[in-house]
Design an enzyme around this catalytic site. Sequence first.
Site, mmCIF file in Angstrom:
data_model
loop_
_atom_site.group_PDB
_atom_site.id
_atom_site.type_symbol
_atom_site.label_atom_id
_atom_site.label_comp_id
_atom_site.label_asym_id
_atom_site.label_seq_id
_atom_site.Cartn_x
_atom_site.Cartn_y
_atom_site.Cartn_z
ATOM 1 N N CYS A 2 41.042 69.509 -21.091
ATOM 2 C CA CYS A 2 41.756 69.607 -19.826
ATOM 3 C C CYS A 2 40.693 69.836 -18.769
ATOM 4 C CB CYS A 2 42.685 70.815 -19.840
ATOM 5 S SG CYS A 2 43.708 70.908 -21.308
ATOM 6 N N ARG A 27 40.020 63.766 -17.181
ATOM 7 C CA ARG A 27 39.954 64.641 -18.357
ATOM 8 C C ARG A 27 41.303 64.831 -19.022
ATOM 9 N NH1 ARG A 27 35.273 67.706 -18.431
ATOM 10 N NH2 ARG A 27 36.210 69.231 -19.816
ATOM 11 N N TRP A 74 45.701 67.968 -20.804
ATOM 12 C CA TRP A 74 45.839 66.918 -21.811
ATOM 13 C C TRP A 74 46.209 67.679 -23.078
ATOM 14 C CZ3 TRP A 74 43.368 65.363 -26.418
ATOM 15 C CH2 TRP A 74 43.601 64.041 -26.799
ATOM 16 N N ASN A 100 40.757 75.618 -20.557
ATOM 17 C CA ASN A 100 40.348 74.339 -21.139
ATOM 18 C C ASN A 100 39.684 74.647 -22.474
ATOM 19 O OD1 ASN A 100 39.241 71.804 -21.712
ATOM 20 N ND2 ASN A 100 37.419 72.218 -20.502
ATOM 21 N N GLY A 101 40.241 74.106 -23.555
ATOM 22 C CA GLY A 101 39.651 74.352 -24.875
ATOM 23 C C GLY A 101 40.727 74.687 -25.881
ATOM 24 N N GLU A 479 32.062 46.940 -29.695
ATOM 25 C CA GLU A 479 32.285 47.601 -28.408
ATOM 26 C C GLU A 479 33.277 46.800 -27.554
ATOM 27 O OE1 GLU A 479 32.029 50.276 -26.993
ATOM 28 O OE2 GLU A 479 31.989 49.886 -24.845
ATOM 29 N N LYS A 483 36.868 48.185 -25.962
ATOM 30 C CA LYS A 483 37.217 48.157 -24.531
ATOM 31 C C LYS A 483 38.598 47.546 -24.330
ATOM 32 C CE LYS A 483 35.089 50.431 -23.243
ATOM 33 N NZ LYS A 483 33.963 51.150 -23.687
ATOM 34 N N GLU A 486 41.403 49.947 -25.535
ATOM 35 C CA GLU A 486 41.591 51.120 -24.676
ATOM 36 C C GLU A 486 42.388 50.829 -23.419
ATOM 37 O OE1 GLU A 486 37.221 52.040 -24.264
ATOM 38 O OE2 GLU A 486 38.078 54.039 -24.137
ATOM 39 N N HIS A 502 36.320 36.122 -46.196
ATOM 40 C CA HIS A 502 36.647 37.034 -47.300
ATOM 41 C C HIS A 502 37.985 37.743 -47.056
ATOM 42 C CE1 HIS A 502 32.795 36.242 -49.110
ATOM 43 N NE2 HIS A 502 32.247 36.390 -47.903
ATOM 44 N N LYS A 601 38.675 61.513 -20.675
ATOM 45 C CA LYS A 601 37.265 61.132 -20.537
ATOM 46 C C LYS A 601 36.345 61.977 -21.400
ATOM 47 C CE LYS A 601 33.840 58.924 -18.594
ATOM 48 N NZ LYS A 601 33.625 57.566 -19.122
HETATM 49 C C1 F6R Z 1 35.260 54.676 -24.791
HETATM 50 C C2 F6R Z 1 34.738 55.998 -24.508
HETATM 51 C C3 F6R Z 1 34.670 56.977 -25.619
HETATM 52 C C4 F6R Z 1 33.396 57.843 -25.489
HETATM 53 C C5 F6R Z 1 33.397 58.948 -26.543
HETATM 54 C C6 F6R Z 1 32.139 59.779 -26.496
HETATM 55 O O1 F6R Z 1 35.239 53.855 -23.666
HETATM 56 O O2 F6R Z 1 34.393 56.314 -23.408
HETATM 57 O O3 F6R Z 1 34.725 56.347 -26.857
HETATM 58 O O4 F6R Z 1 32.281 57.013 -25.640
HETATM 59 O O5 F6R Z 1 34.513 59.760 -26.367
HETATM 60 O O6 F6R Z 1 32.006 60.389 -25.252
HETATM 61 P P1 F6R Z 1 30.612 60.944 -24.776
HETATM 62 O O7 F6R Z 1 29.700 59.762 -24.611
HETATM 63 O O8 F6R Z 1 30.888 61.642 -23.501
HETATM 64 O O9 F6R Z 1 30.105 61.863 -25.855
#
Ligand code: F6R
Length: 606
Positions: A2, A27, A74, A100-101, A479, A483, A486, A502, A601
Amino acid sequence: MCGIVCYKGSLDAKNVIIEGLERLEYRGYDSAGVSLIDNGKMETIKRSGKLSNLKDTLKDYKINSNIGIGHIRWATHGAPTDINSHPHLSNDGNISIVHNGIIENFKELKDELIEEGYHFVSSTDTEVIAVLISKYYNGDLLEAVQKARKDLKGSYALGVLAQSEPDRLICLREESPLILGITDNGVILGSDIPSLLKYTNNVIYLENGDLVDCKNGYTIYDSNDNVVDREIKEIKWSLEDASKEGYDHFMIKEIFEQPKAISDCLRNKVIDKKIDLGDASFSKEEIEKINRIYIVACGTANYAGNIGKYCFEKFTQIPVTNEIASEFRYADPIIDENTLLILVSQSGETADTLAALREGKKHGATTVVVTNVVGSSIDREADKSIYCLAGPEIAVASTKAYTTQVMSLYILALDFAIKTNKISQEKLDDILNEIIKLPQKIQEILDNTDIIKKYAKEIKDYESVFYIGRGLDYYSVIEGALKLKEVSYIHAESFAAGELKHGTIALIEKDTPVIAVATQEKIIDKTISNVEEVISRGAKVFAICGKSCEKLEESSYIYYRLPDTIDSLYPILTVIPEQLLAYYTSLEKGLDVDKPRNLAKSVTVE
Ligand code: F6R
């Protein structure tokens, strides 16, 4: 996971806190709330849903307050309802908490408190903290918080108010991030830098266990309740850096910032065509001691680690394992003092990556972090830090952090190689010459988006999309698929192209969208054959190609030619059309591209 913002000063606390929370929306965003003290009376207002719900509600309140705490949630314990939103109050309503936590022992504490006669209205772990502080409260909030913290296990950043002490704000950090901003007219505490930037560039990165008592100015206590001094640092990011600057969304802004992000990333690593990592440099002796490297990260950062593994093995011949952080820490990894652990984390706060770092250190490994956030927890705990310098990344889906992570790992691998004579100076010069052209090449891709928009329109209604590639292209499609998942919510799966026959090829039928990446010269014929296999089964292929795959120009539905570069640098280019495709598909579907559902995030819980 959060975000919290707390304020005490001479400004309107409600405005300062809401503005701060707006910058923390990445967040978490399933509910939000504030407690504000006006003329000795504490008002607590909270709403489920987006922050805008809370803002609308606050319009009905006439509150004149200079002190308050705010939260954006969150959910981790309890559904995202009004009741479960923060702030949470003690039974007598005197104490208010934002958190937060996670409190790991909240069930035991809750049971004990219920036995002692307290009651609970929410299903959160946070309410336990409010009740616990009220249990210890005897007219001195500082003393009560210091006592309560001794009972808490877990990770938490807290903001605490007591109606009976209307001039006092107490904040505390234990594992979860919390930054103290110092302004001319008060203090503001937030979970990250953008939440404070409008009001100050002077901050203190609180250390684990730090408690800030904001009564007359501020006093910081460590976990042993001793008063401590912490250095004030100046943040170089401007608020403008952290806002949209005319783009519709942060994600597209951040995609378009990549030429600059890569230039900035290189600026402090390659000086006069020579690699210089400053304090993060390893000596020849240190490198020669390393017999095993782990790269450990989560999500996109983990996928950057795939490319890092390739670079280290190619340039240094040191064996590398790229691991998911949440797996690494429980997998009994083989670590000793000759192990190098490379952590990759945009935020530098990801709980699993932080735990992996600690696990590595416990077993004697040398640790180096590749991070975008100077002063973050992982930055402070790692032996060495390499900064991505991508600037603040606000969109939940990571873009510029990924390319700068790849770039940073690439440079570190080259530095190891040149210091241990694994590559010649001439070869290094050639590679560096190519590297410095990357920003211009990324710009060329960004200037050529029409065809990507067209494909986005076409795939938006599909349930599944496949991504294929071989070697480094395989890493890149992993990757790319993430994207798309997500931000468009389309099921996207990546495959090593050679594996299709396969099993997976059974899923290909007429018009199945397949994004194929084909840039690696050594295996290009093999990749082309695999792409032809899906085309002949009716797939609608978007082929992202390097210099030697013209054969696909005729057979693929869309042929997207990347600017030329050397094979090992293609991942930094191939991901750009993949990011754009994800963004435009999300737009076509009318989704909340910067804040995809169920995601946040910064993942500061396990
Ligand atoms: C995907 C994304 C997440 C972060 C992951 C690690 O677009 O952003 O998969 O890469 O949560 O986050 P960090 O890099 O902040 O440790």
